[in-house]
Write an enzyme that holds these catalytic residues in place. Structure first.
Site, PDB file in Angstrom:
ATOM      1  N   LYS A 172       0.867  -1.174   0.000  1.00 61.68           N
ATOM      2  CA  LYS A 172       0.000   0.000   0.000  1.00 61.68           C
ATOM      3  C   LYS A 172       0.902   1.220   0.000  1.00 61.68           C
ATOM      4  O   LYS A 172       1.424   1.630   1.038  1.00 61.68           O
ATOM      5  CB  LYS A 172      -0.912   0.057   1.217  1.00 61.68           C
ATOM      6  CG  LYS A 172      -1.962   1.188   1.115  1.00 61.68           C
ATOM      7  CD  LYS A 172      -2.575   1.543   2.443  1.00 61.68           C
ATOM      8  CE  LYS A 172      -1.699   2.459   3.245  1.00 61.68           C
ATOM      9  NZ  LYS A 172      -1.448   3.778   2.591  1.00 61.68           N
ATOM     10  N   GLU A 248       9.480   0.831  11.212  1.00 61.72           N
ATOM     11  CA  GLU A 248      10.423   1.956  11.225  1.00 61.72           C
ATOM     12  C   GLU A 248       9.577   3.195  11.427  1.00 61.72           C
ATOM     13  O   GLU A 248       8.874   3.640  10.515  1.00 61.72           O
ATOM     14  CB  GLU A 248      11.217   1.997   9.917  1.00 61.72           C
ATOM     15  CG  GLU A 248      12.419   2.918   9.985  1.00 61.72           C
ATOM     16  CD  GLU A 248      12.115   4.304   9.471  1.00 61.72           C
ATOM     17  OE1 GLU A 248      11.923   5.198  10.328  1.00 61.72           O
ATOM     18  OE2 GLU A 248      12.052   4.495   8.254  1.00 61.72           O
ATOM     19  N   CYS A 282      12.893  10.960   8.413  1.00 59.29           N
ATOM     20  CA  CYS A 282      12.789  10.512   9.803  1.00 59.29           C
ATOM     21  C   CYS A 282      14.129  10.578  10.508  1.00 59.29           C
ATOM     22  O   CYS A 282      14.187  10.601  11.747  1.00 59.29           O
ATOM     23  CB  CYS A 282      12.225   9.097   9.859  1.00 59.29           C
ATOM     24  SG  CYS A 282      13.154   7.921   8.854  1.00 59.29           S
ATOM     25  N   GLU A 379       8.478  15.725  16.141  1.00 57.31           N
ATOM     26  CA  GLU A 379       9.241  15.602  14.904  1.00 57.31           C
ATOM     27  C   GLU A 379       8.799  16.723  13.970  1.00 57.31           C
ATOM     28  O   GLU A 379       7.642  16.781  13.550  1.00 57.31           O
ATOM     29  CB  GLU A 379       8.980  14.237  14.277  1.00 57.31           C
ATOM     30  CG  GLU A 379       9.902  13.902  13.122  1.00 57.31           C
ATOM     31  CD  GLU A 379       9.754  12.467  12.665  1.00 57.31           C
ATOM     32  OE1 GLU A 379      10.685  11.959  12.020  1.00 57.31           O
ATOM     33  OE2 GLU A 379       8.710  11.840  12.956  1.00 57.31           O
TER      34      GLU A 379
END
Length: 475
Positions: A172, A248, A282, A379
């Site tokens: 996906k 992750e 990230c 973040e």
């Protein structure tokens, strides 16, 4: 350019003929529409993967290896085409997009070599009653959910070892950047990957898609890259069927500069760690801890380097920072910046959305950021660098580790012993010591704490897609 679903080697429309608009974030224009997969389509993809996986698992490792190596060659041959697709649907600068394709393709070459090195073991039980044979069969059908910030690499980092180990996959891709995924799947077919092993089903209804896939009898593993918030939800759902998971997740990387650091090198590394791929990674440096004796020089030089960043469409020559992925991303970034300023941070550069068409945010450097403020706990995922001054080493380490995340960290010092000692104290899965980049197909990529489970890349990566079976026998 194919815009349909790829299921069992066939291109088809979604069951309800829905479409997903793909937007160029630099212009806000719609550049394509792709088929919108339904839960029924996702189940059909699982069926196709189940049917194809049986014979693939029996294929000789050398044969699988050669197909992976050919896949590397084909992706490299199509670097320019794939890079332009990435720029148009994601927005990152062309140089970064080409770098991503090189990196993405390399996972096929690396795992082509690892495919023929999946090892077993044989020994004798301590009692002498029997032999112990251990081997590593493929896990089966793997569901993969990938993020928008690396439309190619976050697929290949999972897909190459999964195929090498003998599995089939259902992917996906993100609705923001599905075009690269569809084109890569098409190219893998040209490279010789058998039909049904790689199935790609974009969707606008991720929750329904996942609920269907996770309950399919053949799905035995989930590999996900994305936010920690979403990862928690998927982990809870995957637990219903006790699926193996490799996750992750988010990051909140500290970038530490000591008084004795080469400040010019630290600034150069900071630009890489913060700004590569338009700061939407990230592993991006998120919190800059700079010792008091170096902070004035570092802040001045870093702000100057950030000021030289050219913002614009990734297709334009010389651009080094493209747009953010959408309007919400810009709003979220600005909320963090304004919050930090409200808590006393000073703006050395930028500090607001760009005044241009598209989803842009000006490169921003903040100084005197309060430890523990909201911007240090979230973040940022954008071109914003908050600088925190420190004097006490132990307190700085405490602050650096005061986060649920533990993906990456960066340390700059001329003292190698101190650098290694501090690196070991940082609770993160990957550390850049006097380096602003850490990712490599030959290195184990992954985090500690709530930054993930398992590792991708290196020799560990392919074993994530294997079971361990033990056979007791005598002769």
């Amino acid at each position: 350019m194919r815009t349909e679903l790829l299921i069992g080697g066939e291109w088809r429309q979604g069951a309800d003929d829905g479409r997903i608009e793909v937007t160029d974030p630099a212009t806000t224009d719609t550049i394509a529409e792709v088929a919108d997969g339904t839960p029924a389509d996702a189940l059909a993809a699982c069926d196709a993967a189940e049917a194809a996986q049986v014979s693939w698992a029996r294929t000789a490792p050398r044969e699988r290896s050669e197909i992976l190596r050919r896949s590397w060659e084909v992706l490299v041959e199509h670097t320019d085409e794939l890079a332009e697709l990435i720029v148009r649907e994601h927005g990152k600068p062309m140089a970064d997009a080409k770098g991503e394709i090189t990196y993405a393709a390399e996972f096929f070459r690396w795992n082509a070599e690892e495919t023929v090195r999946i090892r077993g073991d044989i020994g004798t039980a301590p009692s002498g009653a029997n032999k112990i044979i251990v081997h590593h069969p493929p896990i089966g059908v793997v569901a993969m959910i990938t993020p928008w910030n690396f439309p190619a690499a976050m697929i290949t980092r999972k897909l190459a070892p999964a195929l090498g180990a003998g599995n089939a996959v259902v992917i996906k891709p993100p609705k923001e950047t599905p075009l690269t995924a569809l084109r890569i799947a098409e190219l893998l077919g040209e490279a010789g990957v058998p039909d049904g092993l790689v199935n790609v089903v974009p969707t606008s209804t991720s929750g329904d898609w996942f609920d269907a896939v996770v309950d399919h009898r053949a799905v035995r593993m989930l590999s996900f890259t994305g936010s920690t918030e979403v990862g928690r939800v998927l982990l809870r759902r995957a637990a219903d069927r006790v699926l193996k998971t490799v996750m992750e997740l988010g990051g909140n990387a500290p970038f530490i500069v000591f008084d004795d650091a080469d400040v010019d090198a630290a600034v150069e590394g900071a630009m890489v760690a913060k700004m590569r791929h338009s700061a939407e990674t990230c592993t991006a440096a998120n919190r800059f801890f700079v010792e008091a004796g170096a902070v004035d020089e570092f802040a001045e030089k870093f702000a100057a380097a950030m000021g030289d960043v050219r913002v614009g469409s990734g297709l334009d020559e010389g651009v080094t920072c493209g747009p953010m992925i959408n309007a919400k991303a810009v709003s979220d970034i600005d909320g963090l910046v304004q919050g930090a300023v409200g808590e006393g941070a000073s703006v050395l550069l930028g500090g607001s959305p760009s005044d241009r068409t598209g989803f842009f945010y000006d490169p921003t450097v903040l100084r005197d950021v309060a430890p523990g403020s909201e911007i240090t706990r979230n973040e940022i995922f954008g071109p914003v660098a908050p600088i925190i001054t420190f004097t006490d080493h132990d307190d700085m380490i405490r602050q650096a580790n005061d986060t649920e995340m533990g993906l990456t960290g960066y340390v700059y010092t001329r003292d190698l012993a101190k650098g290694l000692r501090v690196s070991e104290q940082i609770q993160a899965g990957m550390i850049g010591l006097n380096r602003g980049a850490v990712s490599d197909p030959a290195a184990p990529f992954g985090g500690m704490k709530q930054s993930g489970l398992g590792r991708e890349g290196s020799t560990e990566g392919i074993y994530e897609f294997c079971e361990t079976q033990y056979i007791a026998t005598s002769w």
